[in-house]
Design a protein around this motif. Structure first.
Motif, short mmCIF file in Angstrom:
data_model
loop_
_atom_site.label_atom_id
_atom_site.label_comp_id
_atom_site.label_asym_id
_atom_site.label_seq_id
_atom_site.Cartn_x
_atom_site.Cartn_y
_atom_site.Cartn_z
N VAL A 150 -4.31 2.61 -3.04
CA VAL A 150 -5.15 3.66 -2.44
C VAL A 150 -5.91 4.42 -3.53
O VAL A 150 -7.10 4.73 -3.39
CB VAL A 150 -4.28 4.64 -1.61
N LEU A 187 -5.96 5.03 6.31
CA LEU A 187 -6.92 4.27 5.52
C LEU A 187 -8.28 4.20 6.19
O LEU A 187 -9.32 4.29 5.52
CB LEU A 187 -6.38 2.85 5.28
N LEU A 191 0.81 -1.22 0.00
CA LEU A 191 0.00 0.00 0.00
C LEU A 191 0.85 1.27 0.00
O LEU A 191 0.31 2.37 -0.14
CB LEU A 191 -0.90 0.02 1.24
#
Length: 262
Positions: A70, A135, A64
């Motif tokens: 993302v 997140l 990520l």
């Protein structure tokens, strides 16, 4: 084209590898991300221009860190905010910085979500707790501001891969709905008037089913055309970015004129 089973053969080992990692991604985040990645991989494999691309895998939090996944998550909610062809999958820190700068700028200008430079630096320094907090915050923001299935859109980037099945009532193709009227219990005990009305409704239902299936086939055909046009656009944009700009000395030359008089 890659089938679901072939895609599962690629992704399943990555899941097994992820389970062995000490620093696990929170289950809530994994359940949020993985279905989107699955659809993204399927759609990429269907594209004739992307057959050579490796599928996105979520093995651990390091996958990520370059911001690409993302961007895929943001695109799933609001394609107008960010498109993934503007970013690259990378292990280089400089390229990761560029990716995050683009995502941050688009998020702020299009949605008002503030992703600070300090947060980006900590993510690039492998601070998993900061990444997970970001997140969770992003998920809450997107769920609140861009609820899914709220309304349709005529944007090609949004309709090209929409799953039409979820808009079609499952009762249309259920075994009970397709069961002949003569085999339904208690039909024989109905009076003539009630039986006639039931037969009319059954005929209308069958006609509606045929109409829905025909519209579905037409929409799927249009989706294929839209996907092809989108792929062509991506190729043209990529080609345009790769064309070198003319040399200043060449662009400053005056164009001459030649006339032939006979």
């Amino acid at each position: 084209m890659t089938s679901d089973s072939e895609l599962e053969e690629i992704i399943a080992p990555a899941k097994e590898f992820a389970n062995k990692k000490k620093q696990k991604i929170p289950e809530e985040l994994r359940e949020w991300i993985e279905p989107v990645l699955w659809n993204y991989n399927k759609n990429c494999m269907k594209s004739q221009h992307r057959e050579d691309r490796k599928p996105l895998l979520l093995r651990n939090y390091r996958d990520l860190e370059d911001g690409f996944i993302v961007a895929v998550m943001i695109r799933d909610y609001c394609p107008k905010v960010v498109q993934t062809h503007n970013l690259t999958r990378t292990l280089k820190r400089a390229s990761k910085v560029d990716n995050w700068a683009f995502v941050s700028q688009r998020l702020w200008s299009k949605t008002g979500f503030n992703l600070s430079q300090l947060t980006i630096e900590k993510i690039l320094d492998h601070n998993s707790s900061v990444l997970f907090d970001f997140l969770f915050e992003l998920k809450e923001f997107l769920d609140a501001r861009f609820p899914k299935d709220q309304e349709g859109s005529d944007k090609s980037s949004e309709i090209a891969y929409v799953d039409v099945e979820k808009y079609i009532p499952s009762v249309l193709d259920s075994p009970k709905a397709k069961k002949p009227l003569s085999k339904i219990n208690n039909v024989k005990v109905l009076d003539k008037k009630a039986k006639s009305a039931l037969q009319r409704n059954d005929t209308i239902f069958k006609n509606n089913r045929k109409c829905v299936q025909e519209l579905k086939a037409r929409f799927n055909s249009l989706q294929s055309d839209v996907q092809e046009r989108n792929n062509e656009i991506i190729m043209l944009e990529t080609s345009a970015r790769s064309v070198p700009s003319p040399h200043p000395s060449q662009s400053s030359k005056k164009k001459g004129c030649c006339c032939v008089i006979s």
